[in-house]
Design a protein around this motif. Structure first.
Motif, PDB file in Angstrom:
ATOM      1  N   GLN A   1     -13.315   1.984 -19.140  1.00 43.23           N
ATOM      2  CA  GLN A   1     -13.239   1.806 -17.828  1.00 43.23           C
ATOM      3  C   GLN A   1     -14.676   1.948 -17.179  1.00 43.23           C
ATOM      4  N   PHE A   2     -15.398   2.562 -17.686  1.00 46.27           N
ATOM      5  CA  PHE A   2     -16.945   2.740 -17.360  1.00 46.27           C
ATOM      6  C   PHE A   2     -17.688   1.391 -17.677  1.00 46.27           C
ATOM      7  N   ILE A   3     -17.449   0.715 -18.633  1.00 43.50           N
ATOM      8  CA  ILE A   3     -18.088  -0.572 -19.223  1.00 43.50           C
ATOM      9  C   ILE A   3     -17.619  -1.581 -18.016  1.00 43.50           C
ATOM     10  N   ARG A   4     -16.232  -1.426 -17.850  1.00 46.62           N
ATOM     11  CA  ARG A   4     -15.796  -2.678 -16.883  1.00 46.62           C
ATOM     12  C   ARG A   4     -16.383  -2.515 -15.558  1.00 46.62           C
ATOM     13  N   TRP A   5     -16.717  -1.396 -15.080  1.00 44.66           N
ATOM     14  CA  TRP A   5     -17.487  -1.194 -13.971  1.00 44.66           C
ATOM     15  C   TRP A   5     -18.690  -1.716 -13.922  1.00 44.66           C
ATOM     16  N   ALA A   6     -19.442  -1.227 -15.000  1.00 50.87           N
ATOM     17  CA  ALA A   6     -20.845  -1.325 -15.282  1.00 50.87           C
ATOM     18  C   ALA A   6     -21.319  -2.683 -15.578  1.00 50.87           C
ATOM     19  N   THR A   7     -20.652  -3.523 -16.245  1.00 49.24           N
ATOM     20  CA  THR A   7     -21.074  -4.793 -16.507  1.00 49.24           C
ATOM     21  C   THR A   7     -21.191  -5.710 -15.312  1.00 49.24           C
TER      22      THR A   7
ATOM     23  N   LEU B   1     -16.000  -7.073  -9.068  1.00 49.89           N
ATOM     24  CA  LEU B   1     -16.295  -5.685  -8.427  1.00 49.89           C
ATOM     25  C   LEU B   1     -15.294  -5.473  -7.271  1.00 49.89           C
ATOM     26  N   LEU B   2     -14.974  -6.439  -6.685  1.00 54.47           N
ATOM     27  CA  LEU B   2     -13.793  -6.111  -5.405  1.00 54.47           C
ATOM     28  C   LEU B   2     -12.674  -6.015  -6.177  1.00 54.47           C
ATOM     29  N   TYR B   3     -12.212  -6.641  -7.202  1.00 61.44           N
ATOM     30  CA  TYR B   3     -11.040  -6.749  -8.026  1.00 61.44           C
ATOM     31  C   TYR B   3     -10.948  -5.307  -8.558  1.00 61.44           C
ATOM     32  N   PHE B   4     -11.727  -4.735  -9.076  1.00 67.56           N
ATOM     33  CA  PHE B   4     -11.934  -3.272  -9.712  1.00 67.56           C
ATOM     34  C   PHE B   4     -11.710  -2.437  -8.648  1.00 67.56           C
ATOM     35  N   LEU B   5     -12.310  -2.505  -7.440  1.00 68.28           N
ATOM     36  CA  LEU B   5     -12.148  -1.638  -6.457  1.00 68.28           C
ATOM     37  C   LEU B   5     -10.981  -1.759  -5.593  1.00 68.28           C
ATOM     38  N   ALA B   6     -10.276  -2.875  -5.696  1.00 69.33           N
ATOM     39  CA  ALA B   6      -8.873  -2.969  -4.992  1.00 69.33           C
ATOM     40  C   ALA B   6      -7.886  -2.417  -6.004  1.00 69.33           C
ATOM     41  N   LYS B   7      -8.137  -2.548  -7.329  1.00 66.16           N
ATOM     42  CA  LYS B   7      -7.202  -1.933  -8.202  1.00 66.16           C
ATOM     43  C   LYS B   7      -7.156  -0.415  -8.082  1.00 66.16           C
ATOM     44  N   ARG B   8      -8.544  -0.067  -7.905  1.00 66.02           N
ATOM     45  CA  ARG B   8      -8.673   1.420  -7.820  1.00 66.02           C
ATOM     46  C   ARG B   8      -8.624   2.126  -6.605  1.00 66.02           C
TER      47      ARG B   8
END
Length: 101
Positions: free
Chosen positions: A23-29, A76-83
């Protein structure tokens, strides 16, 4: 004498840590790629040529640069909307405000 096996507990803990790491790698990449994208298309064309041996025109490098920027921002917007729902619910629960009775 009975002994309890902690194998399942250790496996669950390992899976949880593995999941948090990815999960960290998905956000950091996307953030790292966004920070490392060069500002000028000529530099991007040079990096592509050095890395792959393929020559890319300046126009193509310009479009690739904008495509990478849009892809990183969209992910990044997708990960933010998902979280976001989980973040909002945890902030409501930890706000210290008691519900009206």
């Amino acid at each position: 004498m009975t002994s309890t096996c902690h194998c399942n507990k250790e496996k669950k803990e390992r899976r949880r840590l593995f999941r948090r790491f990815f999960q960290f790698i998905r956000w950091a990449t996307p953030g790292v790629v966004l920070a490392l994208i060069p500002k000028c298309p000529v530099c991007l064309a040079g990096y592509i040529a050095l890395g792959t041996g393929l020559g890319v025109s300046i126009t193509t490098a310009k479009y690739l640069r904008w495509g990478l920027i849009l892809l990183c921002c969209a992910s990044l917007l997708y990960f933010l909307a998902k979280r976001l729902p989980a973040l909002l619910s945890s902030s409501k629960n930890n706000s210290g405000i008691s519900p009206d009775k």
